[in-house]
Design an enzyme around this catalytic site. Sequence first.
Site, PDB file in Angstrom:
ATOM      1  N   GLY A  11     -33.645  28.973  23.727  1.00  0.00           N
ATOM      2  CA  GLY A  11     -32.133  30.049  23.577  1.00  0.00           C
ATOM      3  C   GLY A  11     -31.997  30.985  22.846  1.00  0.00           C
ATOM      4  N   SER A 134     -17.241  27.781  20.874  1.00  0.00           N
ATOM      5  CA  SER A 134     -17.287  28.623  22.360  1.00  0.00           C
ATOM      6  C   SER A 134     -15.974  28.358  22.488  1.00  0.00           C
ATOM      7  CB  SER A 134     -17.848  27.386  23.409  1.00  0.00           C
ATOM      8  OG  SER A 134     -17.439  27.923  24.760  1.00  0.00           O
ATOM      9  N   TYR A 160     -15.971  18.343  26.071  1.00  0.00           N
ATOM     10  CA  TYR A 160     -16.876  19.801  25.669  1.00  0.00           C
ATOM     11  C   TYR A 160     -15.594  20.707  25.231  1.00  0.00           C
ATOM     12  CZ  TYR A 160     -19.729  24.008  25.297  1.00  0.00           C
ATOM     13  OH  TYR A 160     -20.711  24.393  24.776  1.00  0.00           O
TER      14      TYR A 160
END
Length: 274
Positions: A11, A134, A160
């Site tokens: 990734g 994120s 998360y």
Amino acid sequence: MISVITGASAGIGAAAAEGLARAGHDVVLVGRSRARLTSVADAVARAAGRRPDIATADFASFEEVTRLAADLLDRYERIDVLVNNAGVMSTERRLTRDGHELMMQVNHLSPFLLTNLLLARVTASAGRVVTTSSQAAKSGRLDPGDLDRGRRRWSAWLQYGDTKQANALFTVALARRGVAATCFHPGVIRTGFAPDSLYMKLLMVIPGVARTPEQGASTLVHLATTPDGVKHTGRYFAKGVPASTSPRMTDPELAAALWTNSLAVTGLSADELS
């Protein structure tokens, strides 16, 4: 320039390794699987003409992270860039062998431990720390006293988000200590990330949403190689530029509380790090 990249077996990490090698960096790939890291090293060598080194560690184990830090300190006299890219998303609540919720340990506590163990080497090289966060950080409701969400309703995506908010707050705390530290949102990436999540599966089939690993790694490489990685210390980036945050992502008191609790959880002491 020596750059250490965690989560480098696939990734974004693998794509960033090639980008940094093309920029002239000597790259150290860190991941759990030596076989997968070797495959990435082979691909980087073919593409960029520079073969990365390899180091293994499972971020679900503080013991392995501590061993990794000792190995890196023994092998490299300087570390110019430390990339905290290792990460996981689990739809079920799982505990590590250290007794912590898996996502919080892999995404925040182990990178916190590794960074602090390597920090003197990084700062001695006038280096920088880049962390993969994120936009999920904006929805986080991090509680430094309940990092494992043991006293709150369990939600995989909320947890998360907490871990990604922790990445942003860790970046803020590092910057306040004089470290050139940035974090970034890579976008929704077409990889094997969160394979059990229906939400991620849906995003993969919506045209134009998912980006390639190379696109996701572009901001990482930018922060590791350009003045922005130093000039904008403490900032959160997206698509190569500073981006908006939620108030909790930059709250200095929350960042300080997270730092203190993370020291306690990982077994570090402020005295031995000073």
